[in-house]
Write a protein that holds these residues in place. Sequence first.
Motif, mmCIF file in Angstrom:
data_model
loop_
_atom_site.group_PDB
_atom_site.id
_atom_site.type_symbol
_atom_site.label_atom_id
_atom_site.label_comp_id
_atom_site.label_asym_id
_atom_site.label_seq_id
_atom_site.Cartn_x
_atom_site.Cartn_y
_atom_site.Cartn_z
ATOM 1 N N GLY A 1 50.050 30.059 23.112
ATOM 2 C CA GLY A 1 50.524 30.479 24.435
ATOM 3 C C GLY A 1 49.445 30.472 25.497
ATOM 4 O O GLY A 1 49.719 30.728 26.660
ATOM 5 N N LYS A 2 48.198 30.180 25.086
ATOM 6 C CA LYS A 2 47.108 30.158 26.085
ATOM 7 C C LYS A 2 46.645 28.724 26.277
ATOM 8 O O LYS A 2 46.707 27.911 25.338
ATOM 9 C CB LYS A 2 45.906 30.982 25.590
ATOM 10 C CG LYS A 2 46.138 32.443 25.539
ATOM 11 C CD LYS A 2 44.846 33.099 25.046
ATOM 12 C CE LYS A 2 45.129 34.468 24.463
ATOM 13 N NZ LYS A 2 44.061 34.907 23.592
ATOM 14 N N ILE A 3 46.135 28.437 27.472
ATOM 15 C CA ILE A 3 45.622 27.089 27.716
ATOM 16 C C ILE A 3 44.209 26.991 27.123
ATOM 17 O O ILE A 3 43.360 27.848 27.384
ATOM 18 C CB ILE A 3 45.571 26.757 29.222
ATOM 19 C CG1 ILE A 3 46.997 26.797 29.796
ATOM 20 C CG2 ILE A 3 44.951 25.391 29.468
ATOM 21 C CD1 ILE A 3 47.060 26.700 31.306
ATOM 22 N N ASN B 1 59.120 14.339 18.073
ATOM 23 C CA ASN B 1 58.972 13.173 18.932
ATOM 24 C C ASN B 1 57.613 13.263 19.624
ATOM 25 O O ASN B 1 57.462 13.991 20.620
ATOM 26 C CB ASN B 1 60.115 13.149 19.961
ATOM 27 C CG ASN B 1 59.964 11.963 20.909
ATOM 28 O OD1 ASN B 1 59.109 11.108 20.714
ATOM 29 N ND2 ASN B 1 60.805 11.925 21.935
ATOM 30 N N PRO B 2 56.608 12.542 19.102
ATOM 31 C CA PRO B 2 55.245 12.691 19.646
ATOM 32 C C PRO B 2 55.149 12.389 21.148
ATOM 33 O O PRO B 2 54.257 12.901 21.821
ATOM 34 C CB PRO B 2 54.432 11.674 18.839
ATOM 35 C CG PRO B 2 55.210 11.458 17.587
ATOM 36 C CD PRO B 2 56.644 11.609 17.963
ATOM 37 N N ALA B 3 56.083 11.574 21.667
ATOM 38 C CA ALA B 3 56.017 11.246 23.099
ATOM 39 C C ALA B 3 56.451 12.447 23.957
ATOM 40 O O ALA B 3 56.030 12.573 25.112
ATOM 41 C CB ALA B 3 56.912 10.051 23.387
ATOM 42 N N GLN B 4 57.267 13.321 23.369
ATOM 43 C CA GLN B 4 57.687 14.530 24.102
ATOM 44 C C GLN B 4 57.393 15.758 23.241
ATOM 45 O O GLN B 4 58.291 16.320 22.580
ATOM 46 C CB GLN B 4 59.180 14.452 24.416
ATOM 47 C CG GLN B 4 59.458 13.432 25.512
ATOM 48 C CD GLN B 4 60.925 13.262 25.762
ATOM 49 O OE1 GLN B 4 61.741 13.322 24.849
ATOM 50 N NE2 GLN B 4 61.280 13.031 27.015
ATOM 51 N N PRO B 5 56.145 16.154 23.218
ATOM 52 C CA PRO B 5 55.737 17.235 22.305
ATOM 53 C C PRO B 5 56.361 18.588 22.652
ATOM 54 O O PRO B 5 56.487 18.920 23.834
ATOM 55 C CB PRO B 5 54.228 17.279 22.459
ATOM 56 C CG PRO B 5 53.933 16.618 23.744
ATOM 57 C CD PRO B 5 55.025 15.642 24.009
ATOM 58 N N ILE B 6 56.722 19.314 21.606
ATOM 59 C CA ILE B 6 57.244 20.672 21.847
ATOM 60 C C ILE B 6 56.278 21.741 21.329
ATOM 61 O O ILE B 6 56.339 22.887 21.735
ATOM 62 C CB ILE B 6 58.659 20.859 21.209
ATOM 63 C CG1 ILE B 6 58.647 20.463 19.727
ATOM 64 C CG2 ILE B 6 59.723 20.105 21.978
ATOM 65 C CD1 ILE B 6 59.899 20.876 18.978
ATOM 66 N N ILE C 1 48.549 20.367 29.302
ATOM 67 C CA ILE C 1 48.623 21.050 30.592
ATOM 68 C C ILE C 1 47.719 20.265 31.539
ATOM 69 O O ILE C 1 46.500 20.182 31.296
ATOM 70 C CB ILE C 1 48.142 22.524 30.500
ATOM 71 C CG1 ILE C 1 48.857 23.248 29.344
ATOM 72 C CG2 ILE C 1 48.316 23.240 31.835
ATOM 73 C CD1 ILE C 1 50.355 23.418 29.487
ATOM 74 N N ARG C 2 48.309 19.669 32.507
ATOM 75 C CA ARG C 2 47.599 18.736 33.382
ATOM 76 C C ARG C 2 46.318 19.334 33.970
ATOM 77 O O ARG C 2 46.337 20.456 34.470
ATOM 78 C CB ARG C 2 48.529 18.295 34.510
ATOM 79 C CG ARG C 2 48.173 16.938 35.000
ATOM 80 C CD ARG C 2 49.224 16.432 35.894
ATOM 81 N NE ARG C 2 48.743 15.235 36.534
ATOM 82 C CZ ARG C 2 49.407 14.582 37.413
ATOM 83 N NH1 ARG C 2 50.590 14.983 37.757
ATOM 84 N NH2 ARG C 2 48.902 13.499 37.950
ATOM 85 N N SER C 3 45.219 18.575 33.869
ATOM 86 C CA SER C 3 43.885 18.946 34.378
ATOM 87 C C SER C 3 43.335 20.241 33.767
ATOM 88 O O SER C 3 42.344 20.776 34.251
ATOM 89 C CB SER C 3 43.874 19.123 35.894
ATOM 90 O OG SER C 3 44.557 18.106 36.511
ATOM 91 N N ALA C 4 43.980 20.767 32.736
ATOM 92 C CA ALA C 4 43.499 22.034 32.161
ATOM 93 C C ALA C 4 43.194 21.911 30.667
ATOM 94 O O ALA C 4 42.155 22.371 30.199
ATOM 95 C CB ALA C 4 44.525 23.122 32.385
ATOM 96 N N THR D 1 52.564 26.038 21.460
ATOM 97 C CA THR D 1 53.714 26.939 21.564
ATOM 98 C C THR D 1 54.565 26.783 20.313
ATOM 99 O O THR D 1 54.624 25.694 19.725
ATOM 100 C CB THR D 1 54.589 26.605 22.796
ATOM 101 O OG1 THR D 1 54.892 25.224 22.750
ATOM 102 C CG2 THR D 1 53.925 26.949 24.102
ATOM 103 N N ASP D 2 55.188 27.871 19.900
ATOM 104 C CA ASP D 2 56.052 27.817 18.705
ATOM 105 C C ASP D 2 57.431 28.329 19.115
ATOM 106 O O ASP D 2 57.714 29.524 18.990
ATOM 107 C CB ASP D 2 55.419 28.691 17.606
ATOM 108 C CG ASP D 2 56.131 28.506 16.284
ATOM 109 O OD1 ASP D 2 57.115 27.744 16.240
ATOM 110 O OD2 ASP D 2 55.688 29.128 15.304
#
Lengths: 338, 237
Positions: free
Chosen positions: B179-181, B217-222, B227-230, B235-236
């Motif tokens: 849950g943390k970046i 689906n590796p192209a749309q990870p869940i 996190i862009r630029s970070a 997440t579970d």
Amino acid sequence: MKKWHFLRHPVVIFVLAQLAWLSLVGIWIYWYISNYIIFDKVGDKISPQLVSKSANLITLLIGLFLLVAILLGMYLIFIYLNKQIKLAKLYDNFIGNITHELKSPLASIQLYLETMNMRDVPRSKQKEFISLMMQDANRLKYLINSILKISGLEQKKIYFNFEVCESESIVYTLIDNARQQFKLPQKAIQIIGSAPCQCVTDRDALKIAFDNLIDNATKYSADNVQLTIRLSCNLKKFIMEFTDQGIGISAKNQKDVFKKFHRIYDQNSPNVKGTGLGLYWVKEIIKYHGGKISVISAGKDSGSTFKIELPIYQTSKQRYINSLLKISLKNGLKRVEK
Amino acid sequence: MKKNKFVGSKILLVEDEETLAVGLEYNLNEEGYQVVWAQDGKQALDFFNTKEFDLIILDIMLPYYDGFEVARQVREKSPEIPILMLTARTHVDDKVHGLALGADDYMTKPFHLQELLLRVKGMLKRKMWYKEVTISQPVYCFGNNEINFANLKARAKGQEFQLTAHEAMTLKYLIENKGKIVSRKELLDKVWNITSEVETRTVDNFIVRLRKYFEPNPAQPIFIKSIRSAGYMFTDP
């Protein structure tokens, strides 16, 4: 596409090129003969002066002769290139080995210098480190000298100092020196047999050859070094056989051990250090003495015997031996004049 | 120099060059480590099979078994022990081969003493962190995936496979910070003990691999989200 990879092999390329070339020549001969038959039948009717049988035969023979010459030339070029490819591969191995041999002592010297710079090393430890650094510096010096000397030997730029000496006495002296140098006990190297004869040798060069053989016996004996040197002579040759109890050399490798840069890679080997130059150097030295060296081994863990044969001064290869003495005398005089 | 909190760690030093081994042993002892010196590949495997070690410093050109073979056999039995390859071989193929066999780091001779000691410390630090977090929760499940961080075995998409130490440590670190970046730099610091040779792209490559293993689906990870630029976030759902 892997099954077509064999087409890249130089031997396959050579054979295919030869087949293409021979087919072309076959077609050409067929074409020539069939045209010649027609020409022979029709030529007389058109112009009798055009038909000259002897000139045609000579052309055919010259053509065949040139064909054989070209084939032979191609074959020789192929053999030469093949040798060069093999040498290039061995050279790559050599670079890998020499990198290891140069970098390891250098790494060790750097480590001790940085240690002494970074820590308060007790005096006794400092002495130990300095002694280890000197050991490594000597190793580097020996390695660099070997490479330079072998290069000089190949280009015949090394001045030898040949002299007539008592065969037995020189062996005993050099082996005594080697025992001290390699810190080996008296019983580790035993000399047996006798050889009451004289031969022409360069003491320093022969020492290098002996040291290399003893070093190999030490490196490739798993436990205690046990080397026996059997001396003998016949009418023409002084023979020395160095027999060790080491890991032995397989029949396949026996042919190659004297080749430049050749090294044996074996999982049973107790040592991995080396450049592949030692035995090549020994062979070149013995060759320069007018002698020869060979190796016999019954295989794995059966030890090896290196046999050196040198010509006896009074009876064998007199012209060559005398020329060696003359060269040494000349070089000696040059050195004195300088 | 700061006090070393890894004093007493056991190091297996595999080096056939006596002059180098003596100096290394002295320096490692001075740092407070316990050192066992093996002079060849055979002896190294004997020691490894009979004693416990926290780290292995391994040369490649060794009598009997070479360093690659030693690393392979060690990895079969112990996927998590850190291995530092220390060798004169500088060819990129050797480096790739060593790392592919499971070495955690690769240093070429001649080396700088302080750099070596820092790398050893970094590897021990990572090992300790991994051990601590693994003891509390050795098996972790998310989605249809199951990972045993003690033996690095994973089950996903109906198949069981072995993770490398770095893959497991990356995943563990992300899970620890669920849950943390987590930035790439942070991952480099915690998992790789950042070195000039390792770039942030390395982290991205590992994430791509982990997604291939565990994402439906590796192209749309869940699970492992970018996190862009970070950086990345686990997440579970």
